[in-house]
Design an enzyme around this catalytic site. Structure first.
Site, PDB file in Angstrom:
ATOM      1  N   GLU A  22       0.853  -1.188   0.000  1.00 53.24           N
ATOM      2  CA  GLU A  22       0.000   0.000   0.000  1.00 53.24           C
ATOM      3  C   GLU A  22       0.885   1.233   0.000  1.00 53.24           C
ATOM      4  OE1 GLU A  22      -2.790   0.061   3.244  1.00 53.24           O
ATOM      5  OE2 GLU A  22      -3.310  -2.063   3.030  1.00 53.24           O
ATOM      6  N   GLU A  28     -13.949   4.890   0.889  1.00 53.14           N
ATOM      7  CA  GLU A  28     -14.719   3.899   1.645  1.00 53.14           C
ATOM      8  C   GLU A  28     -15.352   4.597   2.842  1.00 53.14           C
ATOM      9  OE1 GLU A  28     -12.551  -0.092   1.960  1.00 53.14           O
ATOM     10  OE2 GLU A  28     -10.932   1.268   1.372  1.00 53.14           O
ATOM     11  N   LYS A  69     -15.062   2.930   6.679  1.00 51.62           N
ATOM     12  CA  LYS A  69     -13.828   2.601   7.379  1.00 51.62           C
ATOM     13  C   LYS A  69     -13.817   3.277   8.747  1.00 51.62           C
ATOM     14  CE  LYS A  69      -9.827   2.009   5.678  1.00 51.62           C
ATOM     15  NZ  LYS A  69      -8.490   2.239   5.095  1.00 51.62           N
ATOM     16  N   GLU A  96      -9.136   8.529   6.836  1.00 49.77           N
ATOM     17  CA  GLU A  96      -9.196   7.113   6.489  1.00 49.77           C
ATOM     18  C   GLU A  96     -10.272   6.786   5.453  1.00 49.77           C
ATOM     19  OE1 GLU A  96      -7.573   4.335   6.955  1.00 49.77           O
ATOM     20  OE2 GLU A  96      -5.983   5.261   8.111  1.00 49.77           O
TER      21      GLU A  96
END
Length: 465
Positions: free
Chosen positions: A250, A300, A303, A311
């Site tokens: 990542e 997202e 999260k 995040e």
């Protein structure tokens, strides 16, 4: 338009699934193909998602969540069953190009307090054994996606690097196992977090266009990515595994939820990183081509925001698959090139839930705001975020609308004790997007949220009232 011939070699993307309204996997795979992306990393092995890759030619890494490690470590039959259901069926029956299995996800984070210390390595062993017995020896390899905090340096110099004392023994077992199975060490490196976690961190050092250098022996480091990566190289060398393959699991930059999480800075980071990848520059201790998965593909909204509001905003693309900023996946410097967005996305009706204009005492709706944000995503309201400049009325409307959209625009979700109303005029203000949710066939997840944004929102409301 396909651009696969121009994609930087070795680049893949992470596709997370913690969204209230996930895009149809076939739409996402189409978007990957349109952008020439040939490698994808998943965090689970959901059949609906994985099957969408059938015949796509895209190489896939599936994942095993941390909550499954204990069962896989303690029962080899469970590992065999997992491989049968999530590998054999997909590879043989659906024509999936499966290359890696990620066992766990950053299982040794300090915040886990050793929860997965005794189960990660046995689970890794059992999964690889099951893969081998199923006929995939040398073809599909198991590894462990690890956070860069498994190694450290007493100073800021890479040559001082070594594994953290509390995980050193298990890391040596894992590294030896990876070496024996010709599997890569998978590490997640986040320059943004270096900046986020330290107010004294030199900002330019997080990017690739010049920064305050650090000297280590005869090497000068001008960015934290190289320094971090080479700290791992030194760590492996000291422990007898200097030639072990390293892949970056990542790497990326968020676009909201923090004063330094912006599309402009994300573009700066990716422009520099992709250019280096295209030039096959590598790092001082590992020159040449490397493999890396960008994080991430999509925002997202479910999260956990315990680490920070950012995040939920790591996506190069928004929740609906539309690009946020120009990015040249070829690394050739065409910095105004927008990536190809998702096609065939269907949206709910163009309507928004907002606070009624005639509401006088906004403090009376604080419980409703708390409820709305606890059950949706208000992370764009925090300090330095895209919606931080809204007035008190705008803050409340944003919270109400986010809940309304997550609840599929249900009329009952825009009540709030009579303080809200549904409007047809776009409620977005300036750079603050009031989204309209997409139609999704996905199953809604349980919301993972922290209380930080609620406290911050309420404070801002009382300040503005």
């Amino acid at each position: 338009m396909l651009v696969s011939a121009n994609l930087v070699q070795g680049i893949g993307v992470n596709w997370g699934s913690q969204s209230s309204h996930p895009l149809n996997p076939s739409i996402v795979v189409g978007m990957l193909k349109d952008n020439g992306i040939k490698q994808a990393k998943l965090f689970d092995a959901d059949g609906w998602t994985v099957s969408a890759f059938a015949g796509s030619g895209i190489e896939v890494m599936v994942g095993i969540p941390n909550n499954q490690l204990k069962g896989l470590a303690n029962d080899y039959d469970k590992a065999k069953d997992w491989v049968k259901e999530n590998v054999t069926k997909q590879v043989k029956d659906v024509d999936i190009r499966l290359k890696y299995v990620g066992v766990g996800n950053e299982p040794f984070l300090k915040s886990y307090n050793g929860t997965h210390l005794k189960t990660t390595f046995p689970a890794l062993q059992n999964i690889q054994k099951a893969l081998n017995e199923a006929g995939y020896r040398g073809k599909i390899k198991a590894t462990v996606p690890l956070n860069a905090d498994v190694y450290e340096a007493a100073s800021n110099k890479p040559s001082d690097g070594n594994f953290r004392k509390d995980v050193r023994n298990v890391m040596l077992q894992i590294v030896k196992f990876l070496d024996e199975n010709d599997a890569p060490f998978l590490v997640n490196i986040y320059p943004f977090l270096s900046l986020y976690q330290s107010s004294s961190f030199p900002m330019d050092f997080a990017f690739f266009d010049g920064g305050s250098p650090i000297q280590d022996k005869n090497i000068q480091y001008t960015n934290v990515f190289d320094a971090n990566f080479d700290t791992l190289v030194w760590t492996l060398r000291k422990n007898g595994f200097g030639d072990l393959k390293i892949m970056v699991g990542e790497v990326g930059w968020p676009t909201d939820g923090n004063i330094n999480a912006t599309p402009k800075l994300a573009k700066r980071f990716y422009d520099g990183f992709l250019k280096r990848m295209a030039n096959k520059k590598g790092t001082p201790l590992r020159p040449g081509q490397m493999e890396a998965y960008l994080f991430g593909l999509l925002d997202e909204d479910m999260k956990s925001i315990d680490p920070g509001d950012f995040e939920r905003h790591w996506g190069i693309f928004r929740y609906d698959g539309q690009p946020k900023f120009p990015i040249d996946f070829s690394g050739k410097g065409n910095n105004n090139k927008m990536p190809v967005g998702a096609k065939g996305v269907q949206y709910m009706d163009s309507q928004w839930c907002v606070l009624k204009q005639d509401t006088k005492n906004i403090t009376e709706v604080v419980p409703e705001i708390d409820y709305a944000c606890s059950n949706s995503d208000c992370s764009s309201l925090g300090y330095g975020s895209t919606c931080n400049s809204l007035d008190a009325h705008g803050n409340v409307s944003y919270a109400f609308n986010m809940y309304f959209q997550v609840q599929d625009q249900s009329v009952e979700a825009c009540k709030f004790n009579g303080n809200a109303e549904i409007v047809k005029q776009n409620a977005s203000k300036g750079s603050c997007l009031f989204p309209v949710q997409i139609l999704s066939a996905g199953e809604r997840l349980s919301l993972a949220y922290g209380a930080t944004i609620i406290a911050g929102l309420l404070l801002s409301l009382f300040t503005l009232v």
